[in-house]
Design an enzyme around this catalytic site. Structure first.
Site, PDB file in Angstrom:
ATOM      1  N   GLY A  35      62.340  28.764  27.807  1.00 14.23           N
ATOM      2  CA  GLY A  35      61.118  29.303  28.417  1.00 14.23           C
ATOM      3  C   GLY A  35      60.341  30.271  27.540  1.00 14.23           C
ATOM      4  O   GLY A  35      59.246  30.696  27.894  1.00 14.23           O
ATOM      5  N   GLU A  36      60.884  30.630  26.375  1.00 12.45           N
ATOM      6  CA  GLU A  36      60.156  31.561  25.502  1.00 12.45           C
ATOM      7  C   GLU A  36      58.993  30.854  24.813  1.00 12.45           C
ATOM      8  O   GLU A  36      59.046  29.646  24.559  1.00 12.45           O
ATOM      9  CB  GLU A  36      61.111  32.159  24.458  1.00 12.45           C
ATOM     10  CG  GLU A  36      62.123  33.104  25.092  1.00 12.45           C
ATOM     11  CD  GLU A  36      63.121  33.675  24.101  1.00 12.45           C
ATOM     12  OE1 GLU A  36      63.086  33.310  22.904  1.00 12.45           O
ATOM     13  OE2 GLU A  36      63.960  34.493  24.532  1.00 12.45           O
ATOM     14  N   GLN A  94      45.728  45.305  39.924  1.00 12.45           N
ATOM     15  CA  GLN A  94      46.723  46.363  40.218  1.00 12.45           C
ATOM     16  C   GLN A  94      46.339  47.571  39.372  1.00 12.45           C
ATOM     17  O   GLN A  94      46.979  47.892  38.368  1.00 12.45           O
ATOM     18  CB  GLN A  94      48.145  45.859  39.901  1.00 12.45           C
ATOM     19  CG  GLN A  94      49.258  46.806  40.347  1.00 12.45           C
ATOM     20  CD  GLN A  94      49.325  47.045  41.866  1.00 12.45           C
ATOM     21  OE1 GLN A  94      48.948  46.189  42.644  1.00 12.45           O
ATOM     22  NE2 GLN A  94      49.754  48.216  42.284  1.00 12.45           N
ATOM     23  N   HIS A 127      37.922  43.476  37.357  1.00  8.58           N
ATOM     24  CA  HIS A 127      37.893  43.886  38.762  1.00  8.58           C
ATOM     25  C   HIS A 127      37.353  45.298  38.962  1.00  8.58           C
ATOM     26  O   HIS A 127      36.565  45.542  39.875  1.00  8.58           O
ATOM     27  CB  HIS A 127      39.291  43.743  39.366  1.00  8.58           C
ATOM     28  CG  HIS A 127      39.262  43.861  40.840  1.00  8.58           C
ATOM     29  ND1 HIS A 127      38.486  43.041  41.627  1.00  8.58           N
ATOM     30  CD2 HIS A 127      39.877  44.718  41.680  1.00  8.58           C
ATOM     31  CE1 HIS A 127      38.638  43.381  42.886  1.00  8.58           C
ATOM     32  NE2 HIS A 127      39.470  44.393  42.938  1.00  8.58           N
ATOM     33  N   ASP A 166      32.705  41.148  50.316  1.00  4.70           N
ATOM     34  CA  ASP A 166      33.235  42.485  50.614  1.00  4.70           C
ATOM     35  C   ASP A 166      32.402  43.522  49.868  1.00  4.70           C
ATOM     36  O   ASP A 166      31.562  43.171  49.025  1.00  4.70           O
ATOM     37  CB  ASP A 166      34.740  42.596  50.276  1.00  4.70           C
ATOM     38  CG  ASP A 166      35.064  42.301  48.826  1.00  4.70           C
ATOM     39  OD1 ASP A 166      34.229  42.593  47.953  1.00  4.70           O
ATOM     40  OD2 ASP A 166      36.171  41.782  48.553  1.00  4.70           O
ATOM     41  N   LYS A 189      35.524  44.032  54.307  1.00  3.10           N
ATOM     42  CA  LYS A 189      36.812  43.328  54.382  1.00  3.10           C
ATOM     43  C   LYS A 189      37.961  44.325  54.254  1.00  3.10           C
ATOM     44  O   LYS A 189      37.838  45.311  53.532  1.00  3.10           O
ATOM     45  CB  LYS A 189      36.846  42.326  53.219  1.00  3.10           C
ATOM     46  CG  LYS A 189      38.186  41.712  52.942  1.00  3.10           C
ATOM     47  CD  LYS A 189      38.155  40.884  51.655  1.00  3.10           C
ATOM     48  CE  LYS A 189      38.726  41.644  50.473  1.00  3.10           C
ATOM     49  NZ  LYS A 189      38.789  40.879  49.233  1.00  3.10           N
ATOM     50  N   ARG A 191      42.271  44.366  53.501  1.00  2.03           N
ATOM     51  CA  ARG A 191      43.451  43.564  53.169  1.00  2.03           C
ATOM     52  C   ARG A 191      44.717  44.306  53.581  1.00  2.03           C
ATOM     53  O   ARG A 191      44.852  45.502  53.295  1.00  2.03           O
ATOM     54  CB  ARG A 191      43.477  43.286  51.654  1.00  2.03           C
ATOM     55  CG  ARG A 191      44.523  42.249  51.240  1.00  2.03           C
ATOM     56  CD  ARG A 191      44.539  42.055  49.736  1.00  2.03           C
ATOM     57  NE  ARG A 191      43.375  41.340  49.229  1.00  2.03           N
ATOM     58  CZ  ARG A 191      43.247  40.016  49.207  1.00  2.03           C
ATOM     59  NH1 ARG A 191      44.206  39.256  49.685  1.00  2.03           N
ATOM     60  NH2 ARG A 191      42.164  39.455  48.712  1.00  2.03           N
TER      61      ARG A 191
HETATM   62  C1  R5P Z   1      39.194  41.445  45.563  1.00  2.00           C
HETATM   63  O1  R5P Z   1      38.722  42.409  46.104  1.00  2.00           O
HETATM   64  C2  R5P Z   1      38.411  40.404  44.834  1.00  2.00           C
HETATM   65  O2  R5P Z   1      37.106  40.808  44.596  1.00  2.00           O
HETATM   66  C3  R5P Z   1      38.421  39.087  45.571  1.00  2.00           C
HETATM   67  O3  R5P Z   1      37.643  39.189  46.736  1.00  2.00           O
HETATM   68  C4  R5P Z   1      39.812  38.687  45.936  1.00  2.00           C
HETATM   69  O4  R5P Z   1      40.655  38.781  44.824  1.00  2.00           O
HETATM   70  C5  R5P Z   1      39.866  37.308  46.502  1.00  2.00           C
HETATM   71  O5  R5P Z   1      41.175  37.033  46.895  1.00  2.00           O
HETATM   72  P1  R5P Z   1      41.481  35.884  47.921  1.00  2.00           P
HETATM   73  O6  R5P Z   1      40.783  34.653  47.440  1.00  2.00           O
HETATM   74  O7  R5P Z   1      42.971  35.750  47.888  1.00  2.00           O
HETATM   75  O8  R5P Z   1      41.008  36.329  49.264  1.00  2.00           O
END
Ligand code: R5P
Length: 294
Positions: A35-36, A94, A127, A166, A189, A191
């Site tokens: 796997g390397e 993250q 992000h 969102d 939104k 999560r």
């Molecule tokens: C997160 O805030 C990003 O902007 C996307 O909205 C998110 O990663 C989308 O993830 P998923 O398709 O799993 O809802």
């Protein structure tokens, strides 16, 4: 300058090199039985400035280790400087400790890139741009939302409503609306930090009888966009399309979005997928050309 065709972005790398008239260096790669990852440069890079094109979408860990090996080996083989163009930057989501004790994984990625010898990083719609300031090498993110909006405009969507699924994506709707010339808006939104499930609040949008394009940076499981599509259809939107920069399209993401009422999904070649339509090559070639001009 030479363009190194990273294993995850060979086509994109070729397109960028073609636009700029630069020489490419191919990379032989394979996985050992355990796997390397194995990497070998198939061209000369000693004394050269090199730009490695290597996205780090799924499988993220393999693509990331290939990138690290490429950077380190390029320096070891005598490259003068190494730029990495990494359209999708793995682990960028993250970027903080959401729950006590969590690792801030993108910090680790930044440290690894530095330790490998990276001189400069470019990415696309990372992000959270603020994370780049924490890297100890120059790093910048460019936006591909304009390319996606231009695509929809060329397909007859001038005047369409631009929706962000969102609040974090609100800037994308604003950017896209400048090109599409229609109105824009966003949803709220939340999560669940343990299950990953997303809930989107319904809110009145001026979309009745209108075409709508949803703009987001990433489609992963498709939950975020599917929720938005359902709200739009309930409010009488005409045609609804989804556009994203990084189409990770995990599991049944595509079906989920189409079954919720969307007519199509358009992504870029940041991450090759079956919804990839728009190429990032002109955008990345422009950044590279500016760099070459000094
Ligand atoms: C997160 O805030 C990003 O902007 C996307 O909205 C998110 O990663 C989308 O993830 P998923 O398709 O799993 O809802």
């Amino acid at each position: 300058m030479k363009i190194v065709l990273g294993p995850s972005s060979i086509e994109l790398g070729r397109k960028i090199a073609e636009i700029l008239g630069l020489e490419t260096v191919s990379v032989a790669y394979k996985k050992f039985p355990d796997g390397e990852s194995y990497i070998r440069f198939e061209g000369e890079i000693a004394g050269e400035e090199v730009a490695i094109i290597q996205s780090t979408g799924p499988p993220q860990d393999t693509n990331l280790i290939q990138l690290l090996i490429l950077i380190d080996a390029a320096k070891d083989l005598g490259a003068k400087s190494v730029i990495a163009a990494v359209p999708y930057l793995a682990y960028a989501r993250q970027d903080k400790r959401f729950l006590p004790g969590e690792a801030i994984s993108i910090q680790t990625v930044g440290k690894l890139l530095k330790a490998a010898g990276l001189d400069e990083l470019w990415t696309v719609n990372v992000h959270e741009e603020k994370i780049l300031e924490k890297f100890s090498f120059p790093a910048k993110s460019v936006s591909a939302i304009g390319l996606l909006a231009e695509y929809f405009k060329s397909k007859g969507f001038e005047g369409a409503f631009a929706l962000a699924p969102d609040e974090g994506a609100a800037e994308f709707a604003v950017e896209a609306a400048k090109i599409l010339g229609g109105e824009y808006g966003w949803l709220h939104k939340e999560r669940d930090l343990y299950t990953g499930e997303v809930k989107t609040e319904e809110k009145k949008l001026e979309v009745y009888g209108k075409d709508v394009v949803i703009f987001d940076d990433i489609i992963s499981t498709g939950g975020t966009v599917a929720n938005a599509v359902k709200i739009l259809k309930k409010q009488g939107a005409k045609r609804v399309f989804a556009a994203c920069v990084h189409p990770l399209m995990i599991g049944n993401a595509k079906e989920k979005i189409l079954q919720s009422g969307a007519e199509g999904i358009v992504g870029t070649d940041s991450v090759p997928s079956d919804v990839t339509v728009v190429s990032l090559a002109p955008l990345l070639a422009k950044v590279l050309a500016e760099k070459l001009k000094g």
